[in-house]
Write an enzyme that holds these catalytic residues in place. Structure first.
Site, mmCIF file in Angstrom:
data_model
loop_
_atom_site.group_PDB
_atom_site.id
_atom_site.type_symbol
_atom_site.label_atom_id
_atom_site.label_comp_id
_atom_site.label_asym_id
_atom_site.label_seq_id
_atom_site.Cartn_x
_atom_site.Cartn_y
_atom_site.Cartn_z
ATOM 1 N N SER A 33 33.075 55.710 57.816
ATOM 2 C CA SER A 33 33.191 54.420 57.117
ATOM 3 C C SER A 33 31.809 53.818 56.893
ATOM 4 C CB SER A 33 34.118 53.461 57.874
ATOM 5 O OG SER A 33 33.472 52.828 58.929
ATOM 6 N N ASN A 120 36.923 47.466 68.144
ATOM 7 C CA ASN A 120 38.113 46.805 67.598
ATOM 8 C C ASN A 120 37.907 45.305 67.414
ATOM 9 O OD1 ASN A 120 39.089 49.326 67.878
ATOM 10 N ND2 ASN A 120 40.598 48.864 69.479
ATOM 11 N N THR A 165 54.939 27.600 22.624
ATOM 12 C CA THR A 165 55.790 28.067 23.724
ATOM 13 C C THR A 165 56.465 29.316 23.162
ATOM 14 O OG1 THR A 165 57.689 26.765 23.008
ATOM 15 C CG2 THR A 165 56.265 25.743 24.656
ATOM 16 N N HIS A 166 56.675 30.302 23.979
ATOM 17 C CA HIS A 166 57.188 31.611 23.527
ATOM 18 C C HIS A 166 56.307 32.197 22.430
ATOM 19 C CE1 HIS A 166 60.970 30.364 25.516
ATOM 20 N NE2 HIS A 166 60.690 29.197 24.958
ATOM 21 N N SER A 287 33.612 48.704 16.358
ATOM 22 C CA SER A 287 34.402 49.937 16.335
ATOM 23 C C SER A 287 33.518 51.084 15.859
ATOM 24 C CB SER A 287 35.581 49.741 15.382
ATOM 25 O OG SER A 287 36.022 50.978 14.887
ATOM 26 N N LYS A 293 35.349 45.770 12.091
ATOM 27 C CA LYS A 293 35.910 45.249 13.322
ATOM 28 C C LYS A 293 34.932 44.492 14.221
ATOM 29 C CE LYS A 293 39.515 45.792 14.808
ATOM 30 N NZ LYS A 293 40.109 46.926 15.506
ATOM 31 N N ASN A 295 35.684 43.287 18.157
ATOM 32 C CA ASN A 295 36.775 43.359 19.139
ATOM 33 C C ASN A 295 36.515 42.517 20.390
ATOM 34 O OD1 ASN A 295 38.192 45.181 17.511
ATOM 35 N ND2 ASN A 295 37.050 46.906 18.354
ATOM 36 N N GLU A 300 39.602 41.729 27.139
ATOM 37 C CA GLU A 300 40.601 42.742 27.497
ATOM 38 C C GLU A 300 40.291 43.357 28.867
ATOM 39 O OE1 GLU A 300 41.790 44.017 22.925
ATOM 40 O OE2 GLU A 300 40.258 45.156 24.003
ATOM 41 N N TYR A 327 44.948 47.862 67.275
ATOM 42 C CA TYR A 327 44.134 48.505 66.249
ATOM 43 C C TYR A 327 44.680 49.877 65.878
ATOM 44 C CZ TYR A 327 40.312 50.452 63.592
ATOM 45 O OH TYR A 327 39.588 51.017 62.585
ATOM 46 N N GLN A 332 40.892 50.486 58.646
ATOM 47 C CA GLN A 332 39.586 50.786 58.039
ATOM 48 C C GLN A 332 39.677 50.806 56.508
ATOM 49 O OE1 GLN A 332 36.887 53.608 59.956
ATOM 50 N NE2 GLN A 332 37.006 54.873 58.127
ATOM 51 N N LYS A 335 38.821 47.839 54.163
ATOM 52 C CA LYS A 335 37.443 47.415 53.852
ATOM 53 C C LYS A 335 37.042 47.652 52.401
ATOM 54 C CE LYS A 335 35.430 49.403 57.346
ATOM 55 N NZ LYS A 335 34.538 49.801 58.436
HETATM 56 N N1 ARG Z 1 35.241 51.926 61.646
HETATM 57 C C1 ARG Z 1 36.297 51.184 62.163
HETATM 58 C C2 ARG Z 1 36.864 50.252 61.104
HETATM 59 O O1 ARG Z 1 36.212 50.007 60.168
HETATM 60 C C3 ARG Z 1 35.848 50.334 63.300
HETATM 61 C C4 ARG Z 1 36.808 50.257 64.435
HETATM 62 C C5 ARG Z 1 37.032 51.582 65.028
HETATM 63 N N2 ARG Z 1 37.826 51.502 66.170
HETATM 64 C C6 ARG Z 1 38.396 52.592 66.700
HETATM 65 N N3 ARG Z 1 39.072 52.427 67.765
HETATM 66 N N4 ARG Z 1 38.273 53.755 66.140
HETATM 67 O O2 ARG Z 1 37.945 49.792 61.191
#
Ligand code: ARG
Length: 472
Positions: A33, A120, A165-166, A287, A293, A295, A300, A327, A332, A335
């Site tokens: 991570s 954790n 409306t609509h 375009s 065009k 656009n 969008e 946990y 993870q 994130k």
């Molecule tokens: N890399 C983990 C996360 O982003 C951190 C916590 C990891 N904890 C564990 N018990 N493996 O969530």
């Protein structure tokens, strides 16, 4: 006690000794991570700095150990800011990378830092710190966007456009009335996001793995030093709770839906059929084949980004739906969802401002000349004010419209015959300007009310600014 040796280039997960052999490279890459954790390194170091101070205060480590840890951490922070400290995949995440680096900087004393804490509670704390800052950034940009809406409202104060409306022509409205409708949507987003502070700004640090610790730590001290309002009451809840993160995603999604609605309006209003807005060339695209065009691609894309936000929110909800308490590594995966969504939301708000600043509102001239039946409701109200029963005159006007075959002159003639009101009066009451001039109810599109609303928007902005200064 067995002596641990620090090898400069030995990068293994901290739990390596628990298993018989080296973890497969593909597993390391899969569980990695570190890419996402770039956004957390500074928070991680901030947590560790405060933790080192707390450990000393509680006499869990000595003053000189605490100082060494602090100096080492500050050096890592500096290196990180200068791009000299990079996270290694083999070490899983930011927490382990910082610990490993600290060991390289100050030696074995670094191993004391992780006393009475866990990844954790660290990750839960850092995500809250991240959300705290991210929401602050979003609030700031919402406020800037409100300023743009307010300026455009003032600029196009007297411009009348058809309201729908609509997506059918319904009643005339003033441009500032239309823009204010979005100002208030974004105002709600601002207020709701600001209210999240209550849930975001709570510290799980010191929850350790999930059950707390026998070491005499001071959780309140940690929380206070890190700017939290309070500590979470239950360690198990502390490490598993991601409600705050879901709340942030939800209110961002709602904000993105407002952006979607606004840009969809603008896309339609900019067409040749509607001609209510005109984009400056700075914000349109062309375009590759059709030379005529221009656009509205930016609008969008903004609309599509809100679809992604819904996907992100749904992803987050389903991740949480699948796990047990405490946990689980699934967490993870929240994130990248959170980090990407925050980045995209800020980008969208900023680009929307660019679009709005480059959008001209105009009263479609063809429509001004031929507003057709858009003032039919005003006509009903006029007759009501002259003693007619509402449903009675509503039916009479509806019949006249039906019998006129869509021809306004036929209509005026028919209605004049049936009500004995002269043509001129009916014609006068069918003008869009009459319609907006005589709207008097609070919150209406009437000239007077719109001016009032511009003042009110200014007051909201002052309050918002104050709120941002007060601390999110
Ligand atoms: N890399 C983990 C996360 O982003 C951190 C916590 C990891 N904890 C564990 N018990 N493996 O969530």
């Amino acid at each position: 006690m067995r002596k641990s040796r620090v090898h400069k280039n030995e990068k293994n997960p901290v739990w390596q000794r628990r298993v018989k052999r080296r973890v497969c490279r593909r597993v390391l890459l899969f569980t990695d991570s570190t890419i996402d954790d770039q956004s957390l390194v500074e928070y991680d170091i901030a947590c560790s700095l405060v933790h080192a101070v707390m450990l000393r205060k509680q006499r869990i480590i000595s003053a000189s150990e605490s100082l060494k840890i602090k100096n080492g951490l500050n050096k890592i922070l500096n290196d990180f800011k200068r791009g000299k400290f990079r996270l290694a995949t083999e070490l899983e995440d930011a927490h382990m990378n910082v610990e490993f680096q600290l060991k390289k900087e100050i030696g074995l004393i670094a191993e004391k830092l992780h006393t009475a804490r866990s990844r954790n509670d660290l990750i839960a704390t850092e995500l809250r710190m991240y959300c705290r800052d991210a929401v602050k950034k979003i609030l700031k940009v919402i406020l800037e966007l409100q300023k743009v809406l307010l300026n455009q409202s003032t600029k196009y104060q007297d411009v009348i456009i058809p309201g729908y409306t609509h997506l059918q022509p319904a009643q005339p409205i003033l441009v500032p009335f239309y823009l204010a409708s979005y100002f208030y949507k974004f105002q709600r987003d601002f207020e709701q996001l600001a209210l999240l502070n209550k849930w975001v700004n709570v510290s799980p640090l010191g929850s350790c793995a999930f059950a707390g610790t026998s070491i005499p730590i001071d959780r309140r001290f940690l929380a206070k030093r890190l700017g939290f309002n309070k500590i979470c009451e239950n360690a198990l809840d502390g490490v598993s709770d991601r409600d705050f993160l879901i709340d942030v995603l939800y209110y961002i999604t709602r904000l993105m839906l407002h952006i979607s609605m606004l840009t969809t309006d603008l896309i339609i209003f900019s067409t040749n059929e509607f001609k209510i807005v005109e984009f400056d060339d700075a914000v349109v695209t062309g375009s590759s084949i059709m030379p005529q065009k221009k656009n509205p691609d930016v609008c969008e894309l903004l609309r599509a980004k809100s679809a992604k936000a819904i996907g992100n929110l749904t992803g987050g909800l389903v991740i949480i739906k699948g796990i047990t308490s405490s946990y689980n590594r699934d967490l993870q995966e929240l994130k990248p969802i959170l980090f990407n969504q925050i980045k995209e939301c800020l980008e969208c708000l900023n680009i929307l401002m660019v679009v709005l600043l480059n959008t001209k509102f105009k009263s479609n001239e063809d429509w001004q000349k031929k507003p057709d039946f858009i003032c039919a409701t005003d006509l009903v109200e006029f007759f009501v004010k002259n003693g007619y029963r509402f449903r009675d005159i509503y039916n009479l006007i509806a019949e006249c419209i039906r019998e006129s075959n869509g021809e306004i002159h036929n209509f005026i003639h028919l209605l004049s015959c049936k009500t004995k009101f002269p043509h001129e009066i009916i014609t006068e009451k069918m003008k869009p300007e009459f319609s907006v001039r005589f709207k008097i109810s609070e919150g209406s599109t009437g000239f007077k009310n719109v001016r009032q609303s511009i003042k009110e928007m200014k007051r909201y902005m002052v309050k918002n600014l104050q709120r941002m200064r007060d601390k999110f």
